[in-house]
Design a protein around this motif. Structure first.
Motif, short mmCIF file in Angstrom:
data_model
loop_
_atom_site.label_atom_id
_atom_site.label_comp_id
_atom_site.label_asym_id
_atom_site.label_seq_id
_atom_site.Cartn_x
_atom_site.Cartn_y
_atom_site.Cartn_z
N UNK A 506 0.82 -1.21 0.00
CA UNK A 506 0.00 0.00 0.00
C UNK A 506 0.85 1.26 0.00
N UNK A 507 1.96 1.20 0.68
CA UNK A 507 2.76 2.42 0.83
C UNK A 507 3.67 2.68 -0.37
N UNK A 508 3.98 1.63 -1.16
CA UNK A 508 4.84 1.82 -2.34
C UNK A 508 4.07 1.75 -3.65
N UNK A 509 2.75 1.59 -3.59
CA UNK A 509 1.95 1.60 -4.81
C UNK A 509 1.86 0.28 -5.53
N UNK A 510 2.20 -0.83 -4.87
CA UNK A 510 2.03 -2.15 -5.47
C UNK A 510 0.61 -2.63 -5.22
N UNK A 511 0.32 -3.87 -5.60
CA UNK A 511 -1.02 -4.43 -5.43
C UNK A 511 -1.12 -5.08 -4.05
N UNK A 512 -1.80 -4.44 -3.09
CA UNK A 512 -1.86 -4.99 -1.73
C UNK A 512 -2.57 -6.33 -1.66
N UNK A 618 10.91 -10.38 -10.23
CA UNK A 618 10.85 -9.47 -11.37
C UNK A 618 9.78 -8.40 -11.20
N UNK A 619 8.93 -8.56 -10.20
CA UNK A 619 7.89 -7.56 -9.95
C UNK A 619 8.01 -7.04 -8.53
N UNK A 665 16.39 -7.25 -10.58
CA UNK A 665 15.49 -7.42 -11.73
C UNK A 665 14.10 -6.85 -11.50
N UNK A 666 13.86 -6.25 -10.34
CA UNK A 666 12.55 -5.65 -10.07
C UNK A 666 12.70 -4.13 -10.02
N UNK A 667 11.58 -3.42 -9.96
CA UNK A 667 11.62 -1.97 -10.04
C UNK A 667 11.37 -1.28 -8.70
N UNK A 668 11.72 -1.96 -7.60
CA UNK A 668 11.66 -1.30 -6.31
C UNK A 668 12.84 -0.34 -6.19
#
Length: 706
Positions: A506-512, A618-619, A665-668
């Motif tokens: 929730x705090x980083x804009x991913x799918x909670x 990767x996500x 490989x992920x976009x964090x």
């Protein structure tokens, strides 16, 4: 069985990264979407073409698509005006002069013949006959020869007078039919002659009479053209009935069909080319928008196919609506078309921003199919936008019904708005109330269809939607029940990881929701050998103490592959499987590496032999689960978890994952990782908070008893 294998093969191909990221396939998808949409919609865009024959029964009600001139009715009105114009004549004095000259010549000859006593009677008759006007009878000639010259002269004067009276006035061709009657009337009213003289004068005058009114063809034509020019065109207005269903095709109906442009053997190829350009521009702009989205929201080829299928579905619904409208003879049926269905599906399966863009296309296609009517463009756009925003956050299937009611409400508002914007207000109350009712029904139908169509996409493509995630989060799911019954410690661990992952997402804009449900299933593989995992060990006895470190490594790491196998068998969506496959990445089992290193006397132990097989996340969701899994396990193993010590452990875990390349490989971002720490701390306070130390109850009871 064969179909099952084929389905599994197709699913594996669709899930393959080589398919999902192939740019050539991506281009083919865009081109195929354009071709399919053109093939579906071109029939509804092109003006309908009918090829009827006179006497045939019309199978449909046909209304005029345009306002134009009714050529047959206009021509008939002009012809009627022309027929009312009388023929134009001009009176000729020469006719009167010629007639008088004939009379005078004839009677003069008669006087000479009668005066000549030496001429035989037969010669007299011949001479008089040659001088007589055509039409003078033999009895008249014989009777005239019996008269005296004086009587002949009197008869001449009477005949001249009658000729002058009749031909001095307009004498038409129609008057010739009553010439004898007209001469008799003159003789009876104006002359006192005996019967023989009357017959002579009548016969001679009638013989020389001719119409003195000369027909003027040019003048008549000019007068008729002027009369026709004053006749206004008879119009066929848009929406006028040309022929009703089961009506007979007459010559006038056929003419009106030709006038409004719907009677032809060949389609309007110009419109077809224009619509092809319209589709090409639309797909091109859609592709430009999709390809320019941020990497986090980029659609892979599978999602692009799903987006295309939604467009195809909406195109089919638009075509069906146009067909029903043509059959019923009214466009009112378009108000019940669930145009918001496409936006709802795209929002739930992808995101609302893409649904907003798609709403433009759906509304424009609807208006284009209904004779480019702006009212339906506005109506469709309002419905689609409201539908997209109403299902932005789905918490249950009831969300769709609430969205449907809201869409219906806004549809009614759009219909009322369009009605008020009309300047002529020709729409009667019945039509207006019908449109209100259909608009109110529209949203409910869209919600029902959305709930019915969504499972198809979920099942056919392994698509993960909020509804599907909510269903998977049910504790009664067979896999979750298996974890609860066979590995209760793992089940509890998964719940806490789910809470941590949801808070971080929730705090980083991913799918909670995906993070929470993925956490529930990430360790299902531990049910194969639950006792080999510390959270499920009820005693201090550890089975790993009795086996080699290399075997322990295989048992521990196999829970990932075991979990993947169980998830595939249960038909879980690929994002859930990806979380399971990557929640340890390629990290090292340091405990068993150190144990193996202590037992190794030859120095042959390599650290890479004790890594998880991967792949790396990767996500963002997969990366969040990896960190949360490690954080929960580390904090749970702490003897005295204080806030500072917990935060230190969390930062160390994140630092280790970064240094080991697990997050490459992920976009964090580093900022995302930093804000996640605060979310972890807040959640862990509620789980591993400090507790007071309770006294020994039995000891207190003994003291009280003493």
């Amino acid at each position: 069985m064969v179909f099952s294998r084929w389905g599994q093969t197709i699913r594996e191909y669709l899930d393959d990264a080589r398919f999902r990221e192939n740019n050539r396939i991506r281009l083919i998808i865009y081109l195929a979407l354009g071709v399919v949409m053109f093939a579906i919609l071109v029939g509804s865009i092109l003006p309908p073409r009918y090829h009827f024959t006179i006497g045939q029964t019309s199978p449909v009600t046909i209304l005029s698509p345009i306002t134009t001139v009714d050529t047959a009715a206009t021509q008939a009105a002009k012809q009627a005006a022309e027929q009312k114009v009388p023929k134009q004549y001009e009176q000729s004095t020469q006719v009167e002069t010629d007639a008088v000259n004939q009379v005078d010549t004839f009677f003069a000859t008669a006087a000479q013949v009668v005066s000549n006593k030496s001429m035989p009677s037969s010669q007299k008759l011949d001479t008089l006959s040659s001088a007589a006007p055509k039409g003078v009878s033999q009895p008249t000639l014989q009777a005239l020869l019996t008269e005296s010259p004086a009587q002949i002269s009197a008869l001449q004067k009477d005949a001249d007078r009658i000729v002058n009276d009749l031909l001095g006035a307009p004498f038409y061709q129609e008057s010739m039919q009553q010439a004898g009657l007209l001469v008799d009337r003159q003789l009876l009213n104006n002359f006192d002659l005996d019967q023989a003289s009357r017959l002579i004068v009548q016969n001679v005058v009638v013989s020389v009479l001719k119409p003195n009114m000369v027909y003027q063809a040019d003048a008549t034509e000019r007068a008729r053209q002027q009369a026709a020019a004053t006749v206004p065109d008879v119009m066929i207005h848009q929406g006028d009935l040309i022929v009703s269903k089961y009506g007979i095709i007459t010559a006038s109906v056929l003419s009106r069909l030709q006038d409004v442009g719907v009677y032809a053997q060949h389609p309007n190829y110009g419109v077809a080319v224009g619509f092809a350009a319209f589709i090409a521009l639309s797909i091109g702009l859609l592709a430009a928008y999709v390809e320019r989205r941020s990497p986090r929201r980029r659609l892979d080829n599978l999602m692009l196919i799903i987006l295309g299928l939604v467009f195809v579905l909406m195109s089919i619904l638009i075509v069906l609506t146009k067909w029903v409208a043509n059959t019923a003879g009214t466009t009112s049926v378009a108000y019940v078309l669930p145009i918001s269905l496409g936006a709802m599906l795209i929002t739930v399966m992808m995101d609302s921003s893409l649904a907003v863009v798609a709403s433009f296309y759906f509304s424009f296609l609807l208006g284009a199919s209904l004779s480019f009517n702006y009212d339906f463009v506005f109506y469709g756009f309002v419905a689609s936008l409201v539908g997209a925003y109403s299902v932005a956050k789905v918490t249950s299937r009831g969300t769709f019904m609430r969205a449907g009611f809201f869409v219906s409400l806004m549809n009614v508002g759009a219909v009322i708005t369009l009605h008020l914007l009309q300047t002529n207000h020709n729409e009667d109350f019945h039509s207006f109330s019908l449109h209100i009712g259909l608009a109110a029904l529209n949203g409910i139908i869209a919600a029902i269809l959305a709930m019915g169509v969504l499972p198809f996409f979920e099942t056919a493509f392994g698509l993960l939607t909020p509804i599907r995630l909510l269903e998977l989060s049910n504790p009664n799911n067979p896999l979750l029940r298996q974890v609860l019954m066979e590995a209760p410690g793992t089940y509890h661990h998964s719940l806490i990881v789910g809470n941590l992952a949801e808070a971080a997402a929730e705090i980083v804009g991913a799918d909670p929701l995906l993070c929470r449900v993925g956490a529930y299933y990430h360790d299902v593989g531990k049910t194969k050998r639950p006792a080999f995992f510390v959270e499920n060990q009820m005693t201090k006895e550890n089975p790993h103490d009795k086996i080699a470190p290399s075997l322990s490594h295989l048992i521990i790491t196999s829970h990932v592959s075991d979990g993947l196998e169980m998830q595939k068998k249960a038909g879980l969506p690929k994002p859930i499987q990806d979380i399971c496959a990557t929640h340890h990445g390629t990290t090292i089992l340091w405990y068993f590496f150190n144990k193996a290193k202590e037992l190794d006397k030859n120095g042959t132990v390599k650290v890479d032999d004790f890594r998880y097989p991967g792949p790396k996340p990767k996500t963002r969701e997969c990366a969040i689960l990896m960190i949360c899994d490690a954080v929960e396990a580390a904090v749970r193993s702490m003897a005295r978890p204080t806030p500072n010590r917990v935060e230190g452990v969390i930062r160390k875990i994140i630092r280790d994952r970064l240094q080991d390349g697990q997050l490459d490989e992920c976009d964090l971002t580093l900022q995302d990782l930093d804000v996640m720490i605060a979310a972890f701390m807040k959640t862990l306070k509620g789980v591993y908070h400090s507790r007071i130390e309770y006294p020994d109850i039995d000891k207190l009871r003994k003291e009280v008893a003493k």
